[in-house]
Design an enzyme around this catalytic site. Structure first.
Site, short mmCIF file in Angstrom:
data_model
loop_
_atom_site.label_atom_id
_atom_site.label_comp_id
_atom_site.label_asym_id
_atom_site.label_seq_id
_atom_site.Cartn_x
_atom_site.Cartn_y
_atom_site.Cartn_z
N CYS A 123 45.22 7.42 -37.54
CA CYS A 123 43.86 7.94 -37.63
C CYS A 123 43.22 9.51 -38.45
O CYS A 123 44.06 8.84 -39.69
CB CYS A 123 44.09 9.37 -36.37
SG CYS A 123 42.41 9.64 -35.71
N LEU A 124 42.75 10.42 -39.05
CA LEU A 124 43.09 11.35 -39.71
C LEU A 124 44.09 11.39 -41.05
O LEU A 124 43.79 10.95 -41.83
CB LEU A 124 42.40 12.40 -39.56
CG LEU A 124 40.73 12.49 -39.26
CD1 LEU A 124 40.80 11.82 -37.98
CD2 LEU A 124 40.68 14.51 -38.95
#
Length: 637
Positions: free
Chosen positions: A369-370
């Protein structure tokens, strides 16, 4: 038969695990009003000549802090934001006026909508006559594939079949009314259509006792006991929400006890991360260690849940030496931490520690994800600096190009980001409730209204599982970092377009030369797979792309033996011609089962044999073991 059409929604199952109802918007509004009263004194003080604490950082994107908004403006908007769950009224108004003004000068659209309304009314009237005589007659409109609200046989009986059909026809008409108007910007059209959908979902017949046959039947059979149980559930959720407590049942999944229990040691700690080295489980290990960079919007143990579905435990069992970053949960004192701090204190410091513990061994890096977006920045930076520390890069549900970032873009424009920044400026971070509210609105049927009916009207409470408990264990986001992230990636797409700078110089993803393994999930509304697929347009190296079933979390946590899983996998060299995502999907053969073994085999094929397990930490190099996993940062509230 017609099908309701809605281009904004593609998934057939919720992509987030069900969120606890202590973040249900009604409770969030109560909390916002409670905080408002506490901040009113500060606002009043501005008019009494008492200056507020000045911002410690200038507004992102501003070259002169004095030209930015005043403290009074920011404090007012920050307090408004608590009552609106962080949604900018100005942004909604701009979208509405764009739609309304263009609709007002579109008489042809009026005529079309009137004709559609008349046709739908006639069709509903014909259906009412037929359904009254024959409850099994074909419906005049079918819900969208992902809409399971009216799937119960009870909705096929009179008059509930007529009620549900009227609602679906009305929903379809409003979709037509809010889309396809010439001149309206695409973003504003999406916002107006989304808002109309939210209002319709709020008024859906499933939400009311008198119009929901399942609730009525349960109420009659149980003589109202279901409503009493639901009232007790609501009271318990309310008390936990205003008390800042986790949802009921979360105590059964404590990090270090029931989840996050893969054995290991914390071997490095700074103000932002703890680095965990996991204890080897095999006599020999692969020569290259694995570093996992999770997202800081979540606790790391999504990848180390229960032993049976722990990706960390699986990798260690496959003979890999695994390191994991555990992020500090920020508070107001961390407001000035920026994205470059996350790079240097996070990924680069972790790589320095691994380099000291296992010398002369390149690292298989993994970002989720991030964390995957940050890892891609780190890989490009290391390529620019000619540092050979990385052996490969694996990105899990991570975007590098944000031009098609999915429904989260509904909450991203200049007005909305300015409003959000004022909230973060006031408190120093973005609160977990403010983040979870936006995610729940994206799937309000599944995460809000269906659960409201199930738990409060039907009086049935499903026990939490490990992923649901993890989802309630959220983290905060520092002011500066989150402002930079939203503006530079979502709004400006600086990373994909070569404008993102580290140390004053741009980092370019096409500089990455190590092989990449990129995983996307089919029903991901946080990192849509077509957006993740854009890595093929950016990377100039070998790319293996894997698309798996499931959503943003459940698709990644897809252990071997998990029923109903499948994936598609392809390998592309740097000189291979580009294939668009639809063609790729149609031409790539699906495989049944978990994607973990396929990735493990890919890691093995890019490794250089086996060796004796390395020591735990390296005290002589300044990295002594500091304590057992999962460490202390994961326990921070």
């Amino acid at each position: 038969m017609n099908k309701a059409t809605d281009p904004q929604t593609h998934s057939t199952t919720p992509t987030f695990p069900t969120a606890p109802l202590n973040t249900w918007p009604v409770l969030g509004w109560y909390e916002g009003l409670r905080q408002w009263s506490g901040h009113w004194a500060r606002l009043s003080g501005l008019f009494d000549g008492e200056p507020p604490t000045p911002p410690s950082v200038s507004e992102p994107g501003s070259s002169d802090a004095d030209d930015g908004p005043t403290s009074l403006d920011r404090l007012l908007r920050a307090n408004l934001g608590r009552a609106t769950l962080g949604i900018s009224p100005a942004s909604l108004a701009l979208a509405y006026f764009d739609w309304a003004v263009h609709l007002a000068v579109s008489p042809g659209k009026w005529q079309q909508l009137v004709e559609k309304g008349v046709r739908k009314s006639i069709r509903l009237g014909n259906y009412a006559v037929r359904a009254h005589a024959n409850a099994g007659c074909p419906a005049c409109i079918q819900p969208l594939p992902q809409d399971r609200r009216f799937s119960s046989p009870a909705w096929h009986n009179w008059p509930f079949n007529l009620i549900s059909q009227a609602f679906l026809l009305n929903q379809q008409w409003w979709h037509n009314a809010t889309t396809g108007i010439s001149g309206v910007s695409r973003h504003h059209e999406q916002v107006v259509s989304f808002t109309a959908r939210q209002l319709l979902d709020m008024m859906s017949p499933i939400n009311f006792v008198a119009t929901n046959p399942e609730v009525l039947q349960s109420t009659l059979q149980e003589q109202g006991q279901n409503l009493l149980r639901g009232l007790r559930h609501f009271q318990a959720d309310w008390e936990r929400a205003i008390g800042g407590k986790p949802p009921l049942g979360a105590e059964a999944y404590r990090p270090g006890h029931e989840v996050a229990i893969t054995p290991g040691q914390v071997v490095y700690r700074n103000r932002l991360i703890e680095l965990i080295q996991y204890t080897p489980q095999t006599g020999q290990v692969h020569a290259e260690p694995v570093l996992i960079v999770p997202a800081w919007i979540m606790k790391y143990y999504i990848l180390d849940l229960s032993p049976g579905n722990s990706l960390v435990n699986y990798l260690v069992g496959q003979g890999h030496t695994v390191f994991m970053i555990s992020w500090h949960n920020p508070h107001s004192d961390d407001r000035d931490i920026g994205l470059e701090d996350y790079l240097r204190l996070g990924v680069l410091d972790a790589l320095d520690a691994i380099r000291a513990i296992i010398p002369n061994a390149p690292v298989h890096s993994v970002g989720y994800c991030l964390g995957g977006t940050l890892l891609s920045i780190a890989a490009a930076y290391l390529a620019r600096e000619a540092d050979p520390i990385l052996a490969s890069v694996t990105l899990l549900a991570a975007q590098t190009d944000f031009t098609e970032a999915g429904e989260l873009m509904l909450f991203i424009d200049h007005s909305q980001l300015s409003y959000l920044e004022d909230i973060m400026w006031d408190q120093g971070y973005l609160d977990t409730k403010q983040m979870s509210g936006a995610f729940q609105l994206l799937r309000s049927n599944d995460l809000i209204w269906s659960r409201l009916v199930h738990e409060y009207l039907m009086g049935r409470r499903e026990p939490l599982n490990d992923m649901m408990a993890w989802n309630a264990d959220a983290t905060r986001m520092p002011y500066r970092m989150h402002s930079e992230y939203l503006r530079r990636f979502f709004l400006n797409n600086d990373l994909a377009e070569g404008r993102y700078r580290i140390g004053g110089h741009p980092v370019v993803l096409s500089d990455i030369r190590v092989p990449m393994f990129v995983v996307a999930t089919e029903t991901d509304h946080v990192a849509p797979w077509r957006s993740v697929y854009k890595i093929h347009l950016i990377a100039d190296t070998e790319v293996s792309f894997l698309l798996t079933s499931g959503g943003h979390n459940a698709g990644i946590v897809s252990e071997p033996g998990h029923d109903g899983r499948h994936y598609r996998l392809s390998h592309r060299t740097s000189d291979h011609p580009y294939i668009d995502p639809e063609t790729w999907f149609a031409s790539t053969t699906p495989h049944e089962g978990s994607w973990w073994p396929a990735w493990s085999e890919w890691l093995r094929s890019h490794s250089d044999g086996l060796r004796e397990p390395p020591p735990m930490g390296a005290a002589e190099q300044g990295y002594p073991p500091l304590g057992n996993a999962p460490g202390s940062y994961v326990l921070q509230r």
